[in-house]
Design an enzyme around this catalytic site. Structure first.
Site, PDB file in Angstrom:
ATOM      1  CE1 TYR A   1      -3.222   2.911   0.713  1.00 56.68           C
ATOM      2  CE2 TYR A   1      -2.689   2.731   3.047  1.00 56.68           C
ATOM      3  CZ  TYR A   1      -3.345   3.377   2.019  1.00 56.68           C
ATOM      4  OH  TYR A   1      -4.117   4.475   2.279  1.00 56.68           O
TER       5      TYR A   1
ATOM      6  CB  SER B   1       4.251   2.430  13.556  1.00 53.24           C
ATOM      7  OG  SER B   1       3.018   2.550  14.197  1.00 53.24           O
TER       8      SER B   1
ATOM      9  CE  LYS C   1      -1.013  -3.157   6.699  1.00 52.34           C
ATOM     10  NZ  LYS C   1      -2.020  -2.169   6.771  1.00 52.34           N
TER      11      LYS C   1
ATOM     12  NE  ARG D   1      -8.233  -3.151  16.668  1.00 54.34           N
ATOM     13  CZ  ARG D   1      -7.885  -2.690  15.459  1.00 54.34           C
ATOM     14  NH1 ARG D   1      -8.208  -3.358  14.366  1.00 54.34           N
ATOM     15  NH2 ARG D   1      -7.231  -1.555  15.352  1.00 54.34           N
TER      16      ARG D   1
ATOM     17  CE1 TYR E   1       3.629  -3.365  12.454  1.00 55.89           C
ATOM     18  CE2 TYR E   1       2.500  -2.182  14.204  1.00 55.89           C
ATOM     19  CZ  TYR E   1       3.109  -2.189  12.965  1.00 55.89           C
ATOM     20  OH  TYR E   1       3.211  -1.018  12.265  1.00 55.89           O
TER      21      TYR E   1
ATOM     22  CE  LYS F   1       6.819  -1.477  11.382  1.00 57.20           C
ATOM     23  NZ  LYS F   1       7.505  -1.438  10.082  1.00 57.20           N
TER      24      LYS F   1
ATOM     25  NE  ARG G   1      -5.606   4.459  16.380  1.00 53.86           N
ATOM     26  CZ  ARG G   1      -6.126   4.249  17.597  1.00 53.86           C
ATOM     27  NH1 ARG G   1      -6.545   5.283  18.322  1.00 53.86           N
ATOM     28  NH2 ARG G   1      -6.233   3.026  18.072  1.00 53.86           N
TER      29      ARG G   1
HETATM   30  C1  UD1 Z   1      -2.495  -0.231  14.000  1.00 51.87           C
HETATM   31  C2  UD1 Z   1      -1.249  -0.098  14.814  1.00 51.87           C
HETATM   32  C3  UD1 Z   1      -0.247   0.727  14.060  1.00 51.87           C
HETATM   33  C4  UD1 Z   1       0.055   0.042  12.771  1.00 51.87           C
HETATM   34  C5  UD1 Z   1      -1.211  -0.144  11.986  1.00 51.87           C
HETATM   35  C6  UD1 Z   1      -0.879  -0.988  10.775  1.00 51.87           C
HETATM   36  C7  UD1 Z   1      -1.224  -0.056  17.234  1.00 51.87           C
HETATM   37  C8  UD1 Z   1      -1.732   0.598  18.449  1.00 51.87           C
HETATM   38  N1  UD1 Z   1      -1.590   0.517  16.088  1.00 51.87           N
HETATM   39  O1  UD1 Z   1      -3.058   1.048  13.877  1.00 51.87           O
HETATM   40  O2  UD1 Z   1       0.934   0.832  14.767  1.00 51.87           O
HETATM   41  O3  UD1 Z   1       1.000   0.742  12.055  1.00 51.87           O
HETATM   42  O4  UD1 Z   1      -2.185  -0.809  12.765  1.00 51.87           O
HETATM   43  O5  UD1 Z   1      -1.810  -1.903  10.456  1.00 51.87           O
HETATM   44  O6  UD1 Z   1      -0.543  -1.032  17.296  1.00 51.87           O
HETATM   45  N2  UD1 Z   1     -11.441   0.192  13.900  1.00 51.87           N
HETATM   46  C9  UD1 Z   1     -12.783  -0.120  14.013  1.00 51.87           C
HETATM   47  N3  UD1 Z   1     -13.261  -1.154  13.244  1.00 51.87           N
HETATM   48  C10 UD1 Z   1     -12.472  -1.863  12.385  1.00 51.87           C
HETATM   49  C11 UD1 Z   1     -11.106  -1.532  12.280  1.00 51.87           C
HETATM   50  C12 UD1 Z   1     -10.618  -0.501  13.064  1.00 51.87           C
HETATM   51  O7  UD1 Z   1     -13.519   0.497  14.762  1.00 51.87           O
HETATM   52  O8  UD1 Z   1     -12.980  -2.794  11.737  1.00 51.87           O
HETATM   53  C13 UD1 Z   1     -10.914   1.309  14.710  1.00 51.87           C
HETATM   54  C14 UD1 Z   1      -9.818   0.914  15.671  1.00 51.87           C
HETATM   55  O9  UD1 Z   1     -10.365   0.560  16.907  1.00 51.87           O
HETATM   56  C15 UD1 Z   1      -9.007   2.200  15.733  1.00 51.87           C
HETATM   57  C16 UD1 Z   1      -9.178   2.834  14.363  1.00 51.87           C
HETATM   58  O10 UD1 Z   1     -10.329   2.213  13.806  1.00 51.87           O
HETATM   59  O11 UD1 Z   1      -9.548   3.062  16.677  1.00 51.87           O
HETATM   60  C17 UD1 Z   1      -8.007   2.615  13.448  1.00 51.87           C
HETATM   61  O12 UD1 Z   1      -7.708   1.244  13.421  1.00 51.87           O
HETATM   62  P1  UD1 Z   1      -6.636   0.614  12.413  1.00 51.87           P
HETATM   63  O13 UD1 Z   1      -6.911   1.100  11.034  1.00 51.87           O
HETATM   64  O14 UD1 Z   1      -6.598  -0.841  12.641  1.00 51.87           O
HETATM   65  O15 UD1 Z   1      -5.268   1.280  12.841  1.00 51.87           O
HETATM   66  P2  UD1 Z   1      -4.554   1.365  14.289  1.00 51.87           P
HETATM   67  O16 UD1 Z   1      -5.060   0.335  15.200  1.00 51.87           O
HETATM   68  O17 UD1 Z   1      -4.629   2.775  14.726  1.00 51.87           O
END
Ligand code: UD1
Length: 346
Positions: free
Chosen positions: A13, A127, A87, A300, A154, A158, A236
């Site tokens: 990506y 990250s 990741k 989560r 993970y 990093k 975020r």
């Molecule tokens: C996570 C990692 C980050 C990494 C990235 C790569 C941690 C804390 N964060 O980011 O370091 O570089 O993944 O994959 O380790 N969410 C939902 N529903 C979903 C998916 C996500 O509500 O189906 C929410 C999550 O709870 C979060 C936000 O969306 O609040 C972003 O989630 P996501 O895109 O997975 O990224 P991070 O968890 O921030």
């Protein structure tokens, strides 16, 4: 031509968007990727945008001999941008050894090969996870915020990779490094020729959101609305992937054109704006006019409540700034999802 850059994970990506920006800036790109979470069609997408086909080798960076073969085949590689890594946070909890092997051995191999092939620098894909959940006095997060114990294998890879780079540079290695700590990259190239396409069920928010919006997934689960944030969902710093890609070109220029004496630098790459999960869903619906079926579910495990960047150091020192709006960014993610449908991919 400005020089040859090895982009590991270049079919992925962020790697594919960075390849486009490198080519636009006049660099020659050699991609190595094991295609574990990507597809070779991405190379076609890159070519459609830039008119230039990057060299591509299906090589796993943990294979030292194969990686060395790439340096022999493409003499004169000046710089490396190292994206290739696993990741998925949750997967890393269940398969820690896979994560330690992939994410650490690949870096070791590159660092060991760099002096022999006179590579001048490496930009490392790190990250904001290294900051854990910063206490309120450190929000928005600057580069001097404390590094906290990792919450997942993970995240730990990093941190360990950053330490390996630090120790290698301090030992007097004959190259420079820039460590880029990303916040949350989202969106796709405005041509919709490349974008985020994880294999299997997406773990990250935006690919799941667009798949739910188009009907591939029944509904998006919002992980928690009982956090200590204005609407209860996590916050975020969502940064446009093309903005992020451009920071890599500036970083590689900085190393190769000797714009700094520093042998090792760290930059936070974010917009400076915190957006909640519900806020992002709302921005998507308002911009595209498309509803996102979603429901609130439990938290989560391992999620951080809120984090966003103070990007001032990158703005001032790199002369880089995230410029794309959240509206254009979510629209680009949607256009990409529509393109995948049109192509019959999903
Ligand atoms: C996570 C990692 C980050 C990494 C990235 C790569 C941690 C804390 N964060 O980011 O370091 O570089 O993944 O994959 O380790 N969410 C939902 N529903 C979903 C998916 C996500 O509500 O189906 C929410 C999550 O709870 C979060 C936000 O969306 O609040 C972003 O989630 P996501 O895109 O997975 O990224 P991070 O968890 O921030």
């Amino acid at each position: 031509m400005k020089g040859k850059i090895l982009v590991t994970g270049g079919a992925g990506y962020i790697g594919s968007h960075t390849t486009v920006e490198l080519q636009n800036a006049g660099y020659e790109v050699v991609i190595v990727d094991n295609l574990s979470n990507s597809n070779a069609d991405v190379i076609d997408g890159i070519q459609k945008i830039t008119g230039i086909r990057p060299a591509f080798e299906k090589v796993d960076c943990i294979d030292f001999a194969a990686l060395k073969g790439v340096f022999d085949k493409y003499p004169g590689i000046k710089g490396i941008i190292h994206f290739a890594a696993s990741k998925a946070v949750n997967e890393s909890v269940h398969k820690p050894l896979l994560y330690y092997r992939n994410n650490i051995v690949s870096l070791l191999n590159l660092l060991e090969l760099m002096p022999e092939y006179k590579v001048e620098g490496i930009v490392f894909s790190s990250s904001c996870t290294v900051y854990g959940q910063p206490s309120s006095e450190y929000l928005p997060v600057t580069e001097t915020a404390p590094i906290q114990p990792a919450l997942s294998p993970y995240g730990n890879t990093k941190q360990i990779d950053e330490e390996i780079i630090r120790d290698t540079i301090h030992s007097g290695a004959p190259f420079k490094s820039i460590v880029l700590r990303y916040f949350n990259p989202i969106g796709a190239h405005k041509t919709a020729e490349i974008g985020e396409l994880p294999n299997g069920v997406p773990q990250n928010l935006v690919p799941f959101l667009t798949q739910a919006a188009i009907g591939i997934r029944k509904e998006l689960s919002v992980f928690g609305d009982d956090y200590n944030t204005p609407d209860g969902s996590c916050i975020r710093d969502y940064i446009n992937v093309v903005d992020l890609a451009k920071a890599h070109v500036i970083s590689i220029d900085r190393i190769l054109e000797n714009k700094t004496d520093a042998k090792l630098e760290y930059f936070n790459l974010g917009t400076g704006n915190g957006v909640s999960v519900l806020g992002l869903i709302h921005a998507f619906e308002k911009t595209t006019g498309v509803k996102v079926p979603h429901k609130i579910v439990g938290r989560r495990e391992g999620d951080i409540e809120q984090i966003w960047a103070n990007p001032r150091y990158a703005n001032e020192v790199l002369g880089w700034k995230a410029v794309e709006s959240i509206e254009d960014t979510v629209q680009s993610a949607w256009n990409w999802q529509l393109k995948l449908r049109e192509r019959g991919v999903m």
